[in-house]
Design an enzyme around this catalytic site. Sequence first.
Site, PDB file in Angstrom:
ATOM      1  N   ALA A 155       0.831  -1.209   0.000  1.00  0.00           N
ATOM      2  CA  ALA A 155       0.000   0.000   0.000  1.00  0.00           C
ATOM      3  C   ALA A 155       0.865   1.259   0.000  1.00  0.00           C
ATOM      4  O   ALA A 155       0.597   2.222  -0.733  1.00  0.00           O
ATOM      5  CB  ALA A 155      -0.928  -0.003   1.209  1.00  0.00           C
ATOM      6  N   TYR A 156       1.903   1.243   0.810  1.00  0.00           N
ATOM      7  CA  TYR A 156       2.799   2.406   0.882  1.00  0.00           C
ATOM      8  C   TYR A 156       3.535   2.614  -0.438  1.00  0.00           C
ATOM      9  O   TYR A 156       3.586   3.727  -0.969  1.00  0.00           O
ATOM     10  CB  TYR A 156       3.791   2.215   2.025  1.00  0.00           C
ATOM     11  CG  TYR A 156       4.805   3.332   2.156  1.00  0.00           C
ATOM     12  CD1 TYR A 156       4.419   4.598   2.584  1.00  0.00           C
ATOM     13  CD2 TYR A 156       6.158   3.107   1.867  1.00  0.00           C
ATOM     14  CE1 TYR A 156       5.345   5.621   2.707  1.00  0.00           C
ATOM     15  CE2 TYR A 156       7.086   4.120   2.000  1.00  0.00           C
ATOM     16  CZ  TYR A 156       6.682   5.378   2.415  1.00  0.00           C
ATOM     17  OH  TYR A 156       7.598   6.391   2.540  1.00  0.00           O
ATOM     18  N   ALA A 157       4.084   1.538  -0.985  1.00  0.00           N
ATOM     19  CA  ALA A 157       4.820   1.639  -2.244  1.00  0.00           C
ATOM     20  C   ALA A 157       3.916   2.105  -3.374  1.00  0.00           C
ATOM     21  O   ALA A 157       4.328   2.886  -4.240  1.00  0.00           O
ATOM     22  CB  ALA A 157       5.463   0.296  -2.591  1.00  0.00           C
TER      23      ALA A 157
END
Length: 247
Positions: A155-157
Amino acid sequence: MTENHLTTRVAIVTGGSRGIGREVAERLGADGLAVVVGYRSDDRSAAETVAAVEAKGGRAHAVRVDVADETSVAALFDEATERFGGVDVVVNAAGVMILGPLADFDLDAFDRMHRTNVRGTFVVDQLAARQVRPGGAIVNFSTSVKKLALETYAAYAASKGAVDALSLILAKELRGRDITVNAVAPGPTATELFLDGKSDEVVARMAKLNPLERLGTPGDIAEVVSLLAGAGRWINGQVLYVNGGMV
C-alpha cells in the site's frame, strides 16, 4: 516588497517539523533560504525546527497545514509570500507509512495514507506549479521500497509510485518555466517513521541491504534535496534513489 524579499530565495517544506523534513528545513536554512515549515499538528516540534534554523543564522516560520486540503495549502503559500516575498522551492516531505499484507490491509488505513501521500502531493504540486518563481525547484518524496518489493509495503509503495508519476509528468508540463521537478526516493533511513514498530533484528537486517551496510540518516537525504534546490539545475524529471546502493 522589501529589497531583502527580492534577494532571498524562499522554500516551503511540508512535513518540516520532524524526521527528514526537519533536516531538510534546517539544511535549506543553512543554505541561505528563508524556510516556511509546514506541519500538521505538533506545534512544539514545529517551533523547535524554526528555532534550529534561526540558531544557525537562518530565517524560518511555521505554518500549520493539511496538505490534502487545497484551502489550507493555499493559505500556506499565501503566508510564505506575505512573510518572505514569494516561493522558489517546494519540498513535499509530508508522508504517512502504514504497513501490512495486501490481503488483510484495512481500506480506511489505505485511504488515509493515500490522502496524504498522493492527494497531498498533488495539491501541493498544483499550487507550486502556479506560484514557484523561475529558477525554482519542486522536490517530492518517493521511496526505494518500490524496487525492493518488500512484503507488507504494497500500500505504501503504491502511494509513492503515484508520486513518481506526478513528478515526471509535472516536469514536462512546466516546460519553458525554468522550474525543475524531481522525486527523491530514500532507502531505509533512521527516522521515527521508519523505526516505529521494527525490532532491532529487522533494523539491523535492513541496514545490511546496501553495500555501505548502514541506515541512511536524514542528513544524507537533505544533502540531495539541497542539491536539487540549488546547484543541480540540470537534474530534472528524475527519481533519485538515495539509498547507499541498495538497489
